[in-house]
Design a protein around this motif. Sequence first.
Motif, PDB file in Angstrom:
ATOM      1  N   ASP A  95       0.827  -1.198   0.000  1.00 38.07           N
ATOM      2  CA  ASP A  95       0.000   0.000   0.000  1.00 38.07           C
ATOM      3  C   ASP A  95       0.869   1.259   0.000  1.00 38.07           C
ATOM      4  O   ASP A  95       0.633   2.195  -0.772  1.00 38.07           O
ATOM      5  N   ARG A  99       0.459   3.526  -3.478  1.00 43.65           N
ATOM      6  CA  ARG A  99      -0.709   4.405  -3.315  1.00 43.65           C
ATOM      7  C   ARG A  99      -0.665   5.631  -4.223  1.00 43.65           C
ATOM      8  O   ARG A  99      -1.710   6.180  -4.589  1.00 43.65           O
ATOM      9  N   ASP A 100       0.543   6.089  -4.607  1.00 44.91           N
ATOM     10  CA  ASP A 100       0.656   7.274  -5.469  1.00 44.91           C
ATOM     11  C   ASP A 100       0.797   6.921  -6.942  1.00 44.91           C
ATOM     12  O   ASP A 100       1.008   7.809  -7.773  1.00 44.91           O
ATOM     13  N   ASP A 102      -0.031   5.927 -10.804  1.00 48.75           N
ATOM     14  CA  ASP A 102      -1.086   6.210 -11.775  1.00 48.75           C
ATOM     15  C   ASP A 102      -1.597   4.938 -12.442  1.00 48.75           C
ATOM     16  O   ASP A 102      -2.673   4.933 -13.041  1.00 48.75           O
ATOM     17  N   LEU A 116      -6.156  -1.890  -4.440  1.00 50.32           N
ATOM     18  CA  LEU A 116      -5.539  -0.574  -4.605  1.00 50.32           C
ATOM     19  C   LEU A 116      -6.395   0.326  -5.489  1.00 50.32           C
ATOM     20  O   LEU A 116      -6.577   1.514  -5.200  1.00 50.32           O
ATOM     21  N   SER A 117      -6.913  -0.236  -6.577  1.00 46.84           N
ATOM     22  CA  SER A 117      -7.746   0.543  -7.483  1.00 46.84           C
ATOM     23  C   SER A 117      -9.009   1.032  -6.787  1.00 46.84           C
ATOM     24  O   SER A 117      -9.419   2.197  -6.943  1.00 46.84           O
ATOM     25  N   ARG A 119      -9.414   1.551  -3.605  1.00 48.46           N
ATOM     26  CA  ARG A 119      -9.075   2.514  -2.548  1.00 48.46           C
ATOM     27  C   ARG A 119      -8.642   3.859  -3.117  1.00 48.46           C
ATOM     28  O   ARG A 119      -9.054   4.911  -2.626  1.00 48.46           O
ATOM     29  N   TYR A 120      -7.813   3.846  -4.177  1.00 47.02           N
ATOM     30  CA  TYR A 120      -7.194   5.086  -4.643  1.00 47.02           C
ATOM     31  C   TYR A 120      -7.671   5.540  -6.017  1.00 47.02           C
ATOM     32  O   TYR A 120      -7.387   6.665  -6.419  1.00 47.02           O
ATOM     33  N   GLY A 121      -8.328   4.661  -6.768  1.00 46.05           N
ATOM     34  CA  GLY A 121      -8.915   5.079  -8.033  1.00 46.05           C
ATOM     35  C   GLY A 121      -8.060   4.885  -9.262  1.00 46.05           C
ATOM     36  O   GLY A 121      -8.522   5.168 -10.373  1.00 46.05           O
ATOM     37  N   MET A 122      -6.809   4.405  -9.108  1.00 50.47           N
ATOM     38  CA  MET A 122      -5.980   4.221 -10.306  1.00 50.47           C
ATOM     39  C   MET A 122      -6.401   2.948 -11.052  1.00 50.47           C
ATOM     40  O   MET A 122      -6.910   1.999 -10.451  1.00 50.47           O
ATOM     41  N   PHE A 180      -7.093  -0.985   4.134  1.00 48.60           N
ATOM     42  CA  PHE A 180      -7.629  -0.074   3.129  1.00 48.60           C
ATOM     43  C   PHE A 180      -8.909   0.636   3.555  1.00 48.60           C
ATOM     44  O   PHE A 180      -9.369   1.542   2.865  1.00 48.60           O
TER      45      PHE A 180
END
Length: 388
Positions: A95, A99-100, A102, A116-117, A119-122, A180
């Motif tokens: 994570d 997390r940063d 793209d 991860l997608s 949680r963070y939208g990438m 998450f």
Amino acid sequence: MKVAILAFGSRGDTQPCVALGRGVRARGHDVTVVAAPRYAPLMDGLALAPLSVDPVAVLDSDEGQAWLRSGPLGFVSGFRRVVEPLAEKLVVEVDAAARDADLVLAPALGGMGAHLSERYGMPYLLMHFQPSHPTAAFPNPLVPARTLGGWGNRVSYAVIERLSSLVLGRMVDRLRRSVFGLGPARRGREAPVLCAVSPLVVPRPRDWPARVHLTGYWRLPPGPLPDEITAFVEEGPRPVFVGFGSMRPPEGLATRVLQALRLAGVRAVVQGLDVERSANVLQVEEVDHGALFPLVSAVVHHGGAGTTATGLTAGVPNIVCPFFADQHFWGARVAALGAGPAPLPVRRLTAEALAARVLRAVPNPRLAARLRVEDGVRQAVDLLQLSG
């Protein structure tokens, strides 16, 4: 663009990820590979986010080896027993590393790309190192059968997925909540898949959806060989290579291998087995297969996906001695392609049987020539449709 590549396994899993990462970096993007620190020498300019758990040490333990030998059902349940005590630490580290990003490229096991997608939208893509998407063409590679019939082949994927969900679902949901802040996992959109296998080795099944791509192998250029190995290769007839990767050899295997080499009358480079060096046998530890295999007369190995790919590309006979899981699948493919004899499962390996295969094995040079010009990394990077 920042791209995170999750490489959770041994060298055979990590090296293709590094090759892909280098291809992405060559297009002008920042790449972080999340992997064990022992693979730092492979990075060559890529950023490494080191994991505190070494997968090789886990797999080499008594419990890890018992897990790997346990068959499909035992493999799934053993995953929870072996990995779950380490899982939260690993998930927290992944994570922090991704997390940063793209874009995330992740293996299917554990569903980290999806978590991860969410949680963070990438966006994320899945990486497969064996053809694992459901098909009627062949069973799930974890199932040691050449075919179960069209319907049975497709069902085998559903069975493995269901077993995984039953055994791992509670752990996954707990980690989604604690790390998450997400609710229970639900089936969402189907992510694109990059399968790092050559269609020359496994023809693309007709019933795969368009989002599943068979790209070709992701290979690193070969590095230099140690002087000791080069000198040994050059001082006599081409040797045979014998090595079983990270598999722990059963009792007596080294003795049977040496007997087979004497019966066949061949020299050998032996990796990872406890054998005594002699004029005809050079014992080595880690070695670059891509550099060594083109210089030998045959390769005897366990049938890991990466080792098989390198052996086929080298254009020398492959003698596959599978231990478990997808190694039986790759042994069967080698035989079907005429690039080596029928597989010899390690539990049935005798000196006489191995010597006979070494003496009879023939290569498939036409396949090797086509594999050498195939650029799986370029194909995969083109499919990512990256923008600067």
